[in-house]
Scaffold this active site. Structure first.
Site, PDB file in Angstrom:
ATOM      1  N   GLN A 112      -6.264  -4.601   1.491  1.00 53.28           N
ATOM      2  CA  GLN A 112      -6.121  -4.952   0.154  1.00 53.28           C
ATOM      3  C   GLN A 112      -7.344  -6.069  -0.101  1.00 53.28           C
ATOM      4  O   GLN A 112      -7.856  -6.245  -1.373  1.00 53.28           O
ATOM      5  CB  GLN A 112      -4.749  -5.626  -0.051  1.00 53.28           C
ATOM      6  CG  GLN A 112      -3.834  -4.863  -0.018  1.00 53.28           C
ATOM      7  CD  GLN A 112      -3.909  -3.792  -1.289  1.00 53.28           C
ATOM      8  OE1 GLN A 112      -3.862  -4.342  -2.449  1.00 53.28           O
ATOM      9  NE2 GLN A 112      -4.166  -2.531  -0.885  1.00 53.28           N
ATOM     10  N   HIS A 135     -10.377  -5.014  -2.275  1.00 50.50           N
ATOM     11  CA  HIS A 135     -10.268  -4.558  -3.792  1.00 50.50           C
ATOM     12  C   HIS A 135     -11.160  -5.335  -4.667  1.00 50.50           C
ATOM     13  O   HIS A 135     -11.593  -4.960  -5.502  1.00 50.50           O
ATOM     14  CB  HIS A 135      -8.800  -4.835  -4.229  1.00 50.50           C
ATOM     15  CG  HIS A 135      -7.840  -3.310  -4.108  1.00 50.50           C
ATOM     16  ND1 HIS A 135      -7.929  -2.308  -4.553  1.00 50.50           N
ATOM     17  CD2 HIS A 135      -7.015  -3.018  -3.032  1.00 50.50           C
ATOM     18  CE1 HIS A 135      -7.527  -1.308  -4.294  1.00 50.50           C
ATOM     19  NE2 HIS A 135      -6.521  -1.798  -3.525  1.00 50.50           N
ATOM     20  N   GLU A 157       3.171  -7.451  -4.138  1.00 50.38           N
ATOM     21  CA  GLU A 157       3.038  -5.911  -4.791  1.00 50.38           C
ATOM     22  C   GLU A 157       3.397  -5.047  -3.366  1.00 50.38           C
ATOM     23  O   GLU A 157       4.015  -3.997  -3.575  1.00 50.38           O
ATOM     24  CB  GLU A 157       1.725  -5.665  -5.049  1.00 50.38           C
ATOM     25  CG  GLU A 157       1.152  -4.369  -5.410  1.00 50.38           C
ATOM     26  CD  GLU A 157       0.031  -4.261  -5.913  1.00 50.38           C
ATOM     27  OE1 GLU A 157      -0.486  -3.202  -6.380  1.00 50.38           O
ATOM     28  OE2 GLU A 157      -1.039  -5.130  -5.436  1.00 50.38           O
ATOM     29  N   HIS A 158       2.656  -5.462  -2.076  1.00 58.71           N
ATOM     30  CA  HIS A 158       2.924  -4.311  -1.117  1.00 58.71           C
ATOM     31  C   HIS A 158       3.315  -5.294  -0.006  1.00 58.71           C
ATOM     32  O   HIS A 158       2.789  -6.395   0.339  1.00 58.71           O
ATOM     33  CB  HIS A 158       1.613  -3.674  -0.476  1.00 58.71           C
ATOM     34  CG  HIS A 158       0.919  -3.281  -1.566  1.00 58.71           C
ATOM     35  ND1 HIS A 158      -0.141  -3.574  -2.321  1.00 58.71           N
ATOM     36  CD2 HIS A 158       1.193  -1.679  -1.994  1.00 58.71           C
ATOM     37  CE1 HIS A 158      -0.721  -2.521  -3.111  1.00 58.71           C
ATOM     38  NE2 HIS A 158       0.255  -1.478  -3.047  1.00 58.71           N
ATOM     39  N   ASP A 216      -0.660   4.376  -0.928  1.00 63.19           N
ATOM     40  CA  ASP A 216      -1.910   4.268  -1.881  1.00 63.19           C
ATOM     41  C   ASP A 216      -2.106   5.747  -2.251  1.00 63.19           C
ATOM     42  O   ASP A 216      -2.603   6.094  -3.312  1.00 63.19           O
ATOM     43  CB  ASP A 216      -3.136   3.698  -1.429  1.00 63.19           C
ATOM     44  CG  ASP A 216      -2.923   2.305  -1.786  1.00 63.19           C
ATOM     45  OD1 ASP A 216      -2.170   1.703  -2.570  1.00 63.19           O
ATOM     46  OD2 ASP A 216      -3.978   1.246  -1.665  1.00 63.19           O
ATOM     47  N   HIS A 245      31.246  -2.707 -41.700  1.00 64.03           N
ATOM     48  CA  HIS A 245      31.947  -2.117 -40.396  1.00 64.03           C
ATOM     49  C   HIS A 245      33.276  -2.156 -40.037  1.00 64.03           C
ATOM     50  O   HIS A 245      33.957  -0.862 -39.554  1.00 64.03           O
ATOM     51  CB  HIS A 245      31.641  -3.195 -39.287  1.00 64.03           C
ATOM     52  CG  HIS A 245      29.995  -3.016 -38.917  1.00 64.03           C
ATOM     53  ND1 HIS A 245      29.056  -3.667 -39.749  1.00 64.03           N
ATOM     54  CD2 HIS A 245      29.237  -2.495 -37.826  1.00 64.03           C
ATOM     55  CE1 HIS A 245      27.821  -3.557 -39.150  1.00 64.03           C
ATOM     56  NE2 HIS A 245      27.987  -2.759 -38.193  1.00 64.03           N
TER      57      HIS A 245
END
Length: 857
Positions: A682, A685, A751-752, A785, A844
């Site tokens: 990661q 990235h 996230e992971h 991934d 109503h």
């Protein structure tokens, strides 16, 4: 060069004395009394701070222009790493010198040494064993100590030390028993190797960026007069004392007087008036000025003498024309490509910029002073362009990296380009709750600022359609488009890829399809809530979806699969896949092959905010969609958020986005090479990737092995420069149990999440917040991934607390229905009437009453 002494001034110091002192070096002030002791112009201030000063207060003083701060060791420890070492001095008693740590020595420029009496040279010499020769030593005797002598100043200077002298002990008059003459103090260490005792003196121009004007000579008498009067006074070898400009009118205002490193040569920095320094009437004895200095002189002359109708005169007289030319030349410089073009356009821009400055009375010296003041600031703004200029400062819109953000506390050390690649470490057993909270913080995503920047791009696409897409793609992606879109079926020759890649894509497609097909709701949910009242819920696909697949420097067929397969499974009628084109205007065959597999109906050859706008509003060629999916950089994310909030677009998005994240939990069974590899997967990235290792009872040796693996594997990666920066901001958190580790992970909501634990499957039940979990040593995040089957488009930035990753249900909407029989309404109707009347909604209630009345009839 360090001056021979440092004067300590206060509110009682006379202005003329303060001005004279400011010409020969920095002034020392008490920071608490700064407001009542204004400084002369062009004076560096050294501030002696109190023990109550905070780190924020110190940074503000430096931001406000202080050259250096003298601080207590405890405060220095907080500031080191944030404040450059040359801006800090340690406040020490001479008895405490040996206790100074290596961190304090290396993180500061020297010491302000308080001594109990007259400084002892032997003691200062031994002191140098603790502080090397490149460190400053300011020696401060106690208040009311004996008047310093020139010989003491000279001896301290030879010992590479600088004496601090209270301004109350200095005078512009003759030295007496009560005060030392300022010039005598300045002259004390100076030596001359000339028979006449004169000092060679270089005269430079303050207004012409330090340009040398000439070489002259100074005597003790001339130096004293210059210090006191602020005028350029020198010693002529033929005619005696020479007051520059006394007869010609070309006088000089002295800004500073400095000695060189050998204390035998001087430099006078001056503001020259009149015809110039040289007796021939030129600016310098070494010839005319050049470059920007010459341009400034020429423009000043033209301001006074340029004939009417000349171009320069027009610029001076027409602010609107000058403003337009500045904008035009700035844009041309931003668009220049080659070295020659950039130099040519920069010269044009500088010409118009200097014209603007000269017209306003601003000199190069003023600009230099402003730059120097900016350089003194410790606090820095992010530096994003203002909204109206955002397009011109846009990074390539197709960049696949995720948003860059300003870091939050705890502030990491700046990554270096050498040395081990290391993470920071924190121990949950030793830190406070507030410090733990800081560990959970992500970089601040300035969404409002980014949305303002993408707004002009969105508006341009909305109003100009395909033409805007072509223009923006040429600008940001450097690709000329004949066609904005490709429509299915795609030409076979455009999807030719290596056989091994095709086989890998096909097998990944099969796995991802199988997992997402299993998620599809195939049956209608039917519940009879009471006799005669049946409620149902059924799923329907979102008709038109837009899938954003980042591109540019990378090709990401995996993202095309992850976004396209659940759309295909859900049964979306129209699938628009947007991808930035290659430089020749084509789409990478790998992505186009994936588009074919997932049943994409249209491929939009565009990236960035322009692609999001095209899918949100539609153009002549691009179908409008109902929901947009996919990751992207900060421009893409901001554009998604902007169109979602526009009711005219009527479009939703999958989730907010942030930098890529991984949190790895490892106990003593974690294999160091595996753990390191997962962290780095990661970290590569982008420099803003969020990487966290949480250890459970891991020994120091085991942790060191992981860190060695991180360094070794990182240095073997092609994206090592990115990894070096992201890892430097990453974090190791030490815990004592799996429960404590997972509690921290749940608060972080990564996230992971990767579990390198002895009983990893058992730990899954403790997971409450995560985008996707990778269980055990043989489950690298890379599998998710690409090809295991789960989706890799996941919530980041802590949004795993509220959002799921992309799944089949993301492409569906759920519709409910109810069927009430006549008998069922008899029981349900009175309940509805009562509640409607309670809310005052008679219509109503009436809709039920008429039916109940009809049933009775």
């Amino acid at each position: 060069m360090t001056p021979p002494f440092i004067p300590f001034v206060d509110a009682s110091t006379a202005d003329d004395l303060k001005s004279s002192l400011g010409r020969i070096g920095p002034l020392l002030l008490d920071a608490d009394a700064l407001s009542s002791t204004p400084l002369p112009p062009q004076t560096d201030a050294i501030l002696l701070t109190s023990s109550s000063l905070t780190a924020d207060d110190a940074i503000k003083l430096l931001d406000d222009g202080a050259a250096q701060l003298i601080v207590q060791p405890s405060l220095a420890k907080e500031l080191i790493g944030t404040v450059p070492s040359e801006r800090l001095l340690l406040l020490l008693d001479i008895s405490a010198v040996s206790s100074v740590s290596d961190k304090l020595r290396s993180g500061t420029s020297g010491v302000y040494l308080k001594t109990p009496g007259t400084p002892e040279l032997d003691l200062l010499t031994s002191f140098r064993t603790f502080f090397p020769s490149d460190k400053q030593i300011y020696v401060a005797p106690p208040p009311n100590s004996a008047l310093p002598t020139p010989s003491l100043i000279r001896e301290l200077t030879r010992a590479s030390s600088t004496l601090v002298i209270p301004a109350s002990q200095l005078t512009l008059s003759t030295t007496s028993e009560d005060a030392l003459n300022v010039s005598d103090a300045f002259l004390a260490p100076l030596t001359s190797d000339r028979p006449d005792g004169l000092f060679p003196t270089i005269v430079s121009s303050y207004t012409h960026s330090g340009k040398s004007l000439g070489l002259v000579y100074s005597s003790a008498e001339s130096i004293k007069e210059s210090i006191v009067t602020g005028k350029g006074v020198y010693q002529s070898r033929k005619h005696g004392l020479w007051r520059k400009g006394e007869t010609s009118g070309a006088v000089q205002h002295v800004v500073s007087i400095r000695a060189d490193c050998d204390w035998d040569t001087l430099e006078f920095q001056v503001i020259q008036h009149g015809t110039g320094f040289c007796h021939l009437g030129s600016t310098s004895c070494f010839g005319g000025v050049e470059g920007l200095v010459k341009l400034e002189d020429t423009l000043r002359s033209r301001l006074e003498t340029a004939p009417e109708g000349s171009y320069t005169k027009r610029l001076f007289n027409d602010p609107g024309l000058l403003r337009s030319k500045l904008k035009e030349e700035a844009d041309e410089l931003a668009s220049a490509q080659t070295k020659e073009e950039i130099a040519f356009e920069a010269a044009d821009l500088l010409y118009f910029a200097m014209t603007r400055c000269v017209a306003a009375g601003v000199s190069l010296a003023d600009i230099g002073a402003s730059l120097d003041n900016k350089a003194k600031k410790i606090s820095r703004r992010k530096g994003d362009a203002k909204p109206q200029y955002a397009i011109t400062s846009n990074i390539p819109a197709s960049s696949p990296s995720k948003p860059e953000s300003a870091p939050t506390q705890p502030a990491p050390a700046t990554a270096t380009t050498s040395g081990p690649i290391q993470m920071r470490t924190a121990d949950l057993t030793t830190i406070s709750p507030s410090e733990r909270s800081k560990l959970l913080q992500r970089p601040v995503l300035r969404s409002a600022e980014m949305i303002a920047k993408v707004k002009p791009i969105i508006d341009q696409v909305r109003s100009q359609g395909d033409a805007a897409i072509k223009e923006l793609t040429a600008k940001f992606d450097k690709a000329q488009l004949d066609q904005v879109v490709l429509r299915a079926p795609f030409a076979q020759e455009q999807m030719v890829i290596p056989e091994n890649v095709k086989d890998a894509v096909d097998r990944a497609y099969k796995n991802i399809y199988a997992f997402h097909a299993a998620q599809a709701e195939k049956e209608t949910l039917v519940v009879e809530t009471m006799p005669g009242v049946t409620c149902s819920r059924f799923a329907r696909p979102i008709a038109r979806v837009g899938l954003y697949v980042p591109g540019g420097t990378a090709i990401l067929p995996s993202t095309a699969l992850m976004l396209g397969i659940p759309a295909q499974v859900a049964g979306c009628r129209e699938i628009v896949l947007a991808v930035p084109p290659r430089p020749d205007g084509s789409v990478s065959p790998e992505v186009l092959y994936c588009a074919h597999l997932v049943g994409a109906t249209t491929v939009l050859k565009a990236g960035g905010a322009q692609a999001i706008a095209a899918m949100a509003y539609g153009t002549e060629s691009v179908p409008k969609v109902d929901k947009i999916f996919g990751p992207g950089n900060q421009w893409v994310t901001a554009a998604k958020m902007a169109v979602q909030n526009d009711t005219d677009a009527l479009v939703s998005i999958d989730m907010p986005a942030g930098p890529s994240e991984v949190l790895v939990v490892s106990d003593a069974t974690g294999i160091p090479s595996f753990v390191a590899a997962d962290l780095l997967s990661q970290a590569e990235h982008g420099i803003d990737s969020q990487v966290v290792l949480v250890t459970v009872n891991v020994t120091a040796d085991h942790l060191a092995a992981i860190e060695r693996e991180v360094d070794a594997q990182a240095n073997a990666l092609p994206r090592v420069d990115i990894v070096r920066q992201s890892v430097a901001k990453s974090l190791i958190v030490k815990t004592t149990s799996v429960e404590e580790a997972l509690a921290f992970s749940n608060d972080y909501a990564p996230e992971h999440l990767i579990l390198h634990l002895e009983n990893a499957p058992d730990a899954v039940k403790l997971v409450e917040n995560a985008g996707s979990v990778f269980v055990g040593a043989w489950s690298p995040e890379s599998c998710g991934d690409y090809a295991s089957g789960t989706n890799h488009t996941l919530p980041t930035n802590g949004y795993a607390r509220q959002f799921s990753g992309v799944n089949t249900a993301s492409y569906q909407k759920h519709i409910t229905s109810q069927q009430v029989t006549q008998e069922g309404l008899k029981d349900l109707g009175p309940i509805v009437v009562t509640l409607a009347e309670c809310e005052g909604l008679e219509a109503h209630a009436n809709a039920v009453r008429v039916r109940l009345n009809h049933s009775k009839a």
